[in-house]
Design an enzyme around this catalytic site. Structure first.
Site, PDB file in Angstrom:
ATOM      1  CG  HIS A   1      18.579  -0.427   0.684  1.00 31.95           C
ATOM      2  ND1 HIS A   1      19.910  -0.783   0.833  1.00 31.95           N
ATOM      3  CD2 HIS A   1      18.572   0.609  -0.191  1.00 31.95           C
ATOM      4  CE1 HIS A   1      20.665  -0.023   0.071  1.00 31.95           C
ATOM      5  NE2 HIS A   1      19.879   0.847  -0.558  1.00 31.95           N
ATOM      6  N   GLY A   2      18.774  -2.203   3.924  1.00 33.76           N
ATOM      7  CA  GLY A   2      19.970  -2.667   4.612  1.00 33.76           C
ATOM      8  C   GLY A   2      21.153  -2.795   3.657  1.00 33.76           C
TER       9      GLY A   2
ATOM     10  N   GLY B   1      23.215   2.672  -7.329  1.00 37.17           N
ATOM     11  CA  GLY B   1      22.220   3.371  -8.126  1.00 37.17           C
ATOM     12  C   GLY B   1      21.209   2.427  -8.731  1.00 37.17           C
TER      13      GLY B   1
ATOM     14  CD  GLU C   1      19.689   5.942  -4.799  1.00 42.42           C
ATOM     15  OE1 GLU C   1      19.048   6.977  -5.111  1.00 42.42           O
ATOM     16  OE2 GLU C   1      20.181   5.773  -3.675  1.00 42.42           O
TER      17      GLU C   1
END
Length: 194
Positions: free
Chosen positions: A8-9, A21, A82
């Protein structure tokens, strides 16, 4: 089959300097710009036929932008989120340092996943996606730095306990390939679009 692994950005956690996280921060404006540039590159150079994505805001938005530009289907998997860092999520990094030196079976914080649990989740997610993507020549997996590392470990057949780190920058892309002759990493952590 080729597999694009895409992080992701930039997220708001990056600006706040906190443990991310399992904390669910959205993309920043800069993050959205990074994603748009990445998506244009992917469309031009290696468009996927299908996208798998994490359900966390930062990865979901990244995948949505990519899917909208390419025009391909997308499925969201909670298993792609995550590392569950439990009560460390959202804590300031200046006050609560990263817990280096944990044994693979020790949990992050009081309630998070251990490294072994995280690796097992990554292995299971990768196996599921491969099994359910056989009709496609190229898929994209939009996720997070930690999960991307778990997938690369699985792809390479690395043991659970090792000292290798796979870096992935904001919107970094890795390209993996399965052929009859074996497996290849065609490139890793490419962010030339930025």
């Amino acid at each position: 089959m080729q597999i694009l692994l895409i992080r992701h950005g930039q997220s708001e956690a990056d600006l706040l300097n906190v443990h991310e996280g399992s904390a669910d921060y959205p993309l920043t404006e800069e993050g959205i710009d990074q994603v748009n540039r990445m998506a244009k590159r992917v469309l031009k150079e290696f468009p996927p036929d299908f996208i798998w994505a994490s359900t966390q805001k930062r990865a979901r938005k990244t995948a949505d932008i990519l899917a909208d530009l390419i025009g391909c289907p997308i499925t969201y998997l909670t298993e792609l989120r995550e590392h569950d860092n439990g009560d460390l999520a959202g804590q300031p990094l200046d006050e609560v340092p990263f817990p280096w030196g944990l044994h693979p079976h020790e949990k992050f914080g009081l309630t998070g996943e251990s490294a072994i649990e995280f690796r097992a989740r990554g292995e299971q997610a990768f196996s599921y996606m491969k099994k359910n993507s056989t009709e496609y020549k190229r898929i994209a997996i939009v996720s997070h730095g930690g999960m991307i590392s778990r997938i690369i470990e699985s792809f390479l057949g690395l043991p659970c306990n090792h000292d290798i780190f796979f870096k992935t920058d904001d919107t970094g892309i890795h390209l993996l390939e399965y052929k009859e002759t074996g497996r290849s990493i065609l490139f890793s952590n490419s962010s030339t679009h930025l």
